[in-house]
Design a protein around this motif. Structure first.
Motif, PDB file in Angstrom:
ATOM      1  N   VAL A  94      -1.560 -13.389  -1.839  1.00 43.01           N
ATOM      2  CA  VAL A  94      -2.584 -12.609  -2.522  1.00 43.01           C
ATOM      3  C   VAL A  94      -3.348 -11.767  -1.511  1.00 43.01           C
ATOM      4  CG1 VAL A  94      -4.714 -12.711  -3.880  1.00 43.01           C
ATOM      5  CG2 VAL A  94      -2.825 -14.272  -4.404  1.00 43.01           C
ATOM      6  N   GLN A  95      -3.482 -10.492  -1.805  1.00 43.19           N
ATOM      7  CA  GLN A  95      -4.278  -9.575  -0.985  1.00 43.19           C
ATOM      8  C   GLN A  95      -5.553  -9.258  -1.765  1.00 43.19           C
ATOM      9  OE1 GLN A  95      -3.260  -6.176   2.161  1.00 43.19           O
ATOM     10  NE2 GLN A  95      -2.283  -5.849   0.205  1.00 43.19           N
ATOM     11  N   GLU A  96      -6.681  -9.739  -1.255  1.00 37.33           N
ATOM     12  CA  GLU A  96      -7.932  -9.645  -2.008  1.00 37.33           C
ATOM     13  C   GLU A  96      -8.431  -8.213  -2.161  1.00 37.33           C
ATOM     14  OE1 GLU A  96      -9.236 -12.021  -3.586  1.00 37.33           O
ATOM     15  OE2 GLU A  96      -8.402 -13.836  -2.702  1.00 37.33           O
ATOM     16  N   GLN A  99     -12.544  -3.072  -5.669  1.00 29.61           N
ATOM     17  CA  GLN A  99     -11.372  -3.573  -4.963  1.00 29.61           C
ATOM     18  C   GLN A  99     -10.187  -3.672  -5.909  1.00 29.61           C
ATOM     19  OE1 GLN A  99     -13.619  -7.383  -4.472  1.00 29.61           O
ATOM     20  NE2 GLN A  99     -11.567  -8.285  -4.562  1.00 29.61           N
ATOM     21  N   MET A 100      -8.980  -3.584  -5.341  1.00 32.89           N
ATOM     22  CA  MET A 100      -7.758  -3.793  -6.111  1.00 32.89           C
ATOM     23  C   MET A 100      -7.040  -4.991  -5.521  1.00 32.89           C
ATOM     24  SD  MET A 100      -4.667  -1.216  -7.238  1.00 32.89           S
ATOM     25  CE  MET A 100      -3.837  -1.033  -5.658  1.00 32.89           C
ATOM     26  N   ILE A 101      -7.026  -6.084  -6.284  1.00 31.99           N
ATOM     27  CA  ILE A 101      -6.390  -7.319  -5.831  1.00 31.99           C
ATOM     28  C   ILE A 101      -4.896  -7.246  -6.141  1.00 31.99           C
ATOM     29  CG2 ILE A 101      -6.379  -9.833  -6.011  1.00 31.99           C
ATOM     30  CD1 ILE A 101      -9.252  -9.671  -7.064  1.00 31.99           C
ATOM     31  N   SER A 102      -4.083  -7.701  -5.214  1.00 36.81           N
ATOM     32  CA  SER A 102      -2.629  -7.670  -5.385  1.00 36.81           C
ATOM     33  C   SER A 102      -2.051  -9.054  -5.124  1.00 36.81           C
ATOM     34  CB  SER A 102      -1.992  -6.672  -4.414  1.00 36.81           C
ATOM     35  OG  SER A 102      -2.594  -5.403  -4.517  1.00 36.81           O
ATOM     36  N   LEU A 136       5.941  -8.223  -7.911  1.00 38.01           N
ATOM     37  CA  LEU A 136       4.665  -7.624  -7.514  1.00 38.01           C
ATOM     38  C   LEU A 136       3.721  -7.534  -8.700  1.00 38.01           C
ATOM     39  CD1 LEU A 136       2.929  -5.919  -5.436  1.00 38.01           C
ATOM     40  CD2 LEU A 136       4.110  -3.907  -6.370  1.00 38.01           C
ATOM     41  N   SER A 137       2.463  -7.874  -8.465  1.00 35.09           N
ATOM     42  CA  SER A 137       1.430  -7.699  -9.483  1.00 35.09           C
ATOM     43  C   SER A 137       0.244  -7.006  -8.842  1.00 35.09           C
ATOM     44  CB  SER A 137       1.003  -9.056 -10.059  1.00 35.09           C
ATOM     45  OG  SER A 137       0.091  -8.892 -11.125  1.00 35.09           O
ATOM     46  N   LEU A 138      -0.081  -5.807  -9.327  1.00 36.03           N
ATOM     47  CA  LEU A 138      -1.206  -5.028  -8.808  1.00 36.03           C
ATOM     48  C   LEU A 138      -2.358  -5.035  -9.805  1.00 36.03           C
ATOM     49  CD1 LEU A 138       0.474  -1.786  -7.354  1.00 36.03           C
ATOM     50  CD2 LEU A 138      -0.240  -3.821  -6.118  1.00 36.03           C
ATOM     51  N   GLY A 139      -3.581  -4.912  -9.308  1.00 38.62           N
ATOM     52  CA  GLY A 139      -4.734  -4.865 -10.187  1.00 38.62           C
ATOM     53  C   GLY A 139      -5.021  -6.201 -10.840  1.00 38.62           C
ATOM     54  N   VAL A 140      -4.831  -7.272 -10.088  1.00 36.53           N
ATOM     55  CA  VAL A 140      -5.044  -8.622 -10.599  1.00 36.53           C
ATOM     56  C   VAL A 140      -6.546  -8.892 -10.720  1.00 36.53           C
ATOM     57  CG1 VAL A 140      -4.658 -11.076 -10.104  1.00 36.53           C
ATOM     58  CG2 VAL A 140      -2.898  -9.391  -9.527  1.00 36.53           C
ATOM     59  N   SER A 141      -6.950  -9.624 -11.747  1.00 36.60           N
ATOM     60  CA  SER A 141      -8.352 -10.010 -11.884  1.00 36.60           C
ATOM     61  C   SER A 141      -8.686 -11.122 -10.895  1.00 36.60           C
ATOM     62  CB  SER A 141      -8.640 -10.498 -13.308  1.00 36.60           C
ATOM     63  OG  SER A 141      -7.966 -11.721 -13.558  1.00 36.60           O
ATOM     64  N   ALA A 142      -9.971 -11.339 -10.655  1.00 40.42           N
ATOM     65  CA  ALA A 142     -10.396 -12.400  -9.738  1.00 40.42           C
ATOM     66  C   ALA A 142      -9.917 -13.758 -10.237  1.00 40.42           C
ATOM     67  CB  ALA A 142     -11.910 -12.370  -9.583  1.00 40.42           C
ATOM     68  N   ASP A 143     -10.012 -13.998 -11.549  1.00 38.74           N
ATOM     69  CA  ASP A 143      -9.533 -15.263 -12.107  1.00 38.74           C
ATOM     70  C   ASP A 143      -8.018 -15.362 -11.994  1.00 38.74           C
ATOM     71  OD1 ASP A 143     -12.083 -16.132 -12.752  1.00 38.74           O
ATOM     72  OD2 ASP A 143     -11.986 -15.382 -14.816  1.00 38.74           O
ATOM     73  N   GLY A 144      -7.347 -14.247 -12.243  1.00 37.32           N
ATOM     74  CA  GLY A 144      -5.893 -14.243 -12.137  1.00 37.32           C
ATOM     75  C   GLY A 144      -5.410 -14.536 -10.725  1.00 37.32           C
ATOM     76  N   SER A 145      -6.150 -14.075  -9.724  1.00 41.12           N
ATOM     77  CA  SER A 145      -5.745 -14.298  -8.334  1.00 41.12           C
ATOM     78  C   SER A 145      -5.742 -15.787  -7.995  1.00 41.12           C
ATOM     79  CB  SER A 145      -6.670 -13.534  -7.379  1.00 41.12           C
ATOM     80  OG  SER A 145      -7.967 -14.102  -7.350  1.00 41.12           O
ATOM     81  N   LYS A 146      -6.628 -16.548  -8.625  1.00 40.58           N
ATOM     82  CA  LYS A 146      -6.664 -17.998  -8.383  1.00 40.58           C
ATOM     83  C   LYS A 146      -5.388 -18.658  -8.874  1.00 40.58           C
ATOM     84  CE  LYS A 146     -11.713 -18.055  -8.932  1.00 40.58           C
ATOM     85  NZ  LYS A 146     -12.842 -18.509  -9.777  1.00 40.58           N
ATOM     86  N   ILE A 147      -4.876 -18.170 -10.005  1.00 35.51           N
ATOM     87  CA  ILE A 147      -3.626 -18.722 -10.545  1.00 35.51           C
ATOM     88  C   ILE A 147      -2.463 -18.389  -9.627  1.00 35.51           C
ATOM     89  CG2 ILE A 147      -2.038 -18.678 -12.498  1.00 35.51           C
ATOM     90  CD1 ILE A 147      -4.443 -17.967 -14.276  1.00 35.51           C
TER      91      ILE A 147
END
Length: 367
Positions: A138-140, A331-334, A119-130
Motif C-alpha cells: 500500500v502506498q499511502e 492524497q491518492m492511496i494505491s 492494481l487498485s488506485l484511489g483507495v479509501s483510508a478504510d479500504g487501505s486497511k483491508i
C-alpha cells in the motif's frame, strides 16, 4: 454464493447494482456508453472473459447482487517481458452481507486468473486497511508532481489567496533546447512505429501496464467523453517519446492540466515534451502528474515541476479535487498485489522502474 461476470444482456442489473451498492447516481449507473467502454470495449477484455460478458464481477445470493468488483485487464510489462495485469474498480459488498465472505471471494476470483499484478488506485483510508490485512503493498500517498503556470491565480482560486503552500514554487518556463526533435499533437499514432519505440525502448526500462498502441488508441483516442491531447516527440518519423494531457475546465473560465502519460527516451525528448506541455494553454493555472516513481520526472523538473513534499507543516500544496475544491483530501492511496513469480523477479533496488500513472485503473474519468 455465485461469483461470476455480468453478461452484456444484464447491463440494467449491473447499472442498478452500482447505483444501489456503490453510489447513488454514480456515473457508471448513468452513462451506459462509458460503462461499456471501460468493461467491454477494452481490447484486452478477452484476456479474462468470454465474448458476451463485461469484465465486471458480481457476487450473487440467489437473484440478488450483494457485491461488485470491476476489473480492467491489460497486457503487463516487466522490463520487456509480457504478462497479465488487472486494475480494480468499485469493490464493494452490501453492509448486511459483509460477514458472508463475498468481498474476499471477489478478490480470490481475480487472483485465480493468475495475473502478474493487480492494481487498485484511489483507495479509501478504510479500504487501505483491508489491503494491508491481505498483505498487499500500500502506498499511502502516490507521488505527485506539480508545475505552476500562474502562481497568483492558483493561490487566489484554489487556496483562498494564501500562498504559503506555494512559497517554494516558481512558475514553470520553457527550457531552451537545441535539437532536431519535434513535438506534435496527433489524432492517431503509427501502430508499427509506436510499438517499435515502446517495446524497443521504454518497455525495457519500466514496469507497469503496457503502453502499446492498442492501449493508447483505446485509452485516449477512443475515449467517449474526454478530449486528450496526445503529444508525440519524433525525429524523421521515428518516435522518441509521448505525453498525454487532459485540460480540465473549472469555474471562472480557468483550466487545469492533468498529465496522464509522460514517456521519453532521452534528455532532448524529455525537455521537448515538457516545453510543449506548458505552452498548451495560457489559461491553465497548474499541471499535475501522478506516477509511482521518478522514471518520467526529469524533463518536467527541468521546466520547473516539483514533487510534492508533505509534512505536518505542509499537508498539501494544491488540491487534487476541484469540483468542489477539497483542501482536506489531497492524497491518492494505491494498493498493489504482485504474484509470487513477479515478487521473486523484481529487484527492490530498482523501484524507479515503476511506471504507473493516474490513467491506470479508473481515476481519470468523468464524475
Amino acid at each position: 454464493m455465485d461469483i461470476r461476470f455480468f453478461r452484456l444482456d444484464e447491463i440494467e442489473v449491473l447499472k442498478s447494482a452500482i447505483d444501489v451498492l456503490w453510489s447513488k447516481n454514480h456515473i457508471l449507473s448513468r452513462d451506459e456508453e462509458l460503462l461499456k467502454y471501460m468493461f467491454h470495449s477494452n481490447p484486452n477484455t478477452n484476456l479474462i472473459v468470454k465474448d458476451g460478458h463485461f469484465s465486471f464481477l458480481g457476487a450473487w445470493e440467489g437473484k440478488e447482487v450483494i457485491g461488485l468488483l470491476g476489473i480492467m485487464p491489460f497486457q503487463f510489462n516487466q522490463v520487456g517481458k509480457k504478462g497479465l495485469g488487472c486494475c480494480l474498480t468499485n469493490w464493494i459488498v452490501a453492509p448486511e452481507h459483509r460477514a458472508s465472505g463475498a468481498g474476499l471471494a471477489l478478490i480470490n476470483f481475480v487472483q485465480n486468473l493468475n495475473p502478474d499484478m493487480i492494481l487498485s488506485l484511489g483507495v479509501s483510508a478504510d479500504g487501505s486497511k483491508i489491503y494491508k490485512l491481505m498483505r498487499w503493498n500500500v502506498q499511502e500517498d502516490t507521488p505527485r508532481w506539480i508545475g505552476v503556470l500562474n502562481k497568483g491565480k492558483t493561490a487566489q482560486i484554489m487556496l483562498n489567496g494564501d500562498t504559503t503552500s506555494l512559497r517554494y514554487w516558481k512558475e514553470v518556463e520553457p527550457y531552451e533546447v537545441s535539437t532536431s526533435y519535434k513535438c506534435d499533437i496527433l489524432d492517431d499514432l503509427n501502430e508499427a512505429s509506436w510499438n517499435d519505440f515502446y517495446w524497443g525502448s521504454f518497455a525495457k526500462k519500466s514496469i507497469g501496464i503496457a503502453r502499446n498502441y492498442l492501449f493508447l488508441k483505446w485509452r485516449y483516442f477512443e475515449h467517449p467523453t474526454f478530449d486528450y491531447k496526445v503529444i508525440a516527440c519524433s525525429e524523421n518519423s521515428i518516435y522518441k517519446g509521448l505525453a498525454v494531457v487532459r485540460i480540465e475546465q473549472i469555474e471562472g473560465g480557468y483550466k487545469l492540466g492533468r498529465i496522464v502519460e509522460f514517456m521519453a527516451t532521452d534528455q532532448d525528448s524529455a525537455v521537448s515534451l515538457s516545453n510543449k506541455i506548458i505552452q498548451l494553454d495560457p489559461k491553465i493555472l497548474f499541471f499535475d502528474f501522478y506516477c509511482f516513481s521518478s522514471i518520467s520526472s526529469w524533463g518536467l523538473e527541468s521546466v520547473g515541476f516539483k514533487r510534492i513534499l508533505k509534512s505536518s507543516n505542509d499537508k498539501f500544496v494544491v488540491p487534487s479535487r476541484f469540483q468542489p475544491i477539497d483542501l482536506e483530501n489531497t492524497q491518492m492511496i494505491s494498493a498493489i498485489y504482485l504474484s509470487e513469480k513477479l515478487r521473486n523477479k523484481v529487484n527492490p533496488m530498482l523501484d524507479q522502474l515503476w511506471y504507473v500513472t493516474k490513467s491506470d485503473s479508473d481515476q481519470d474519468r468523468p464524475n
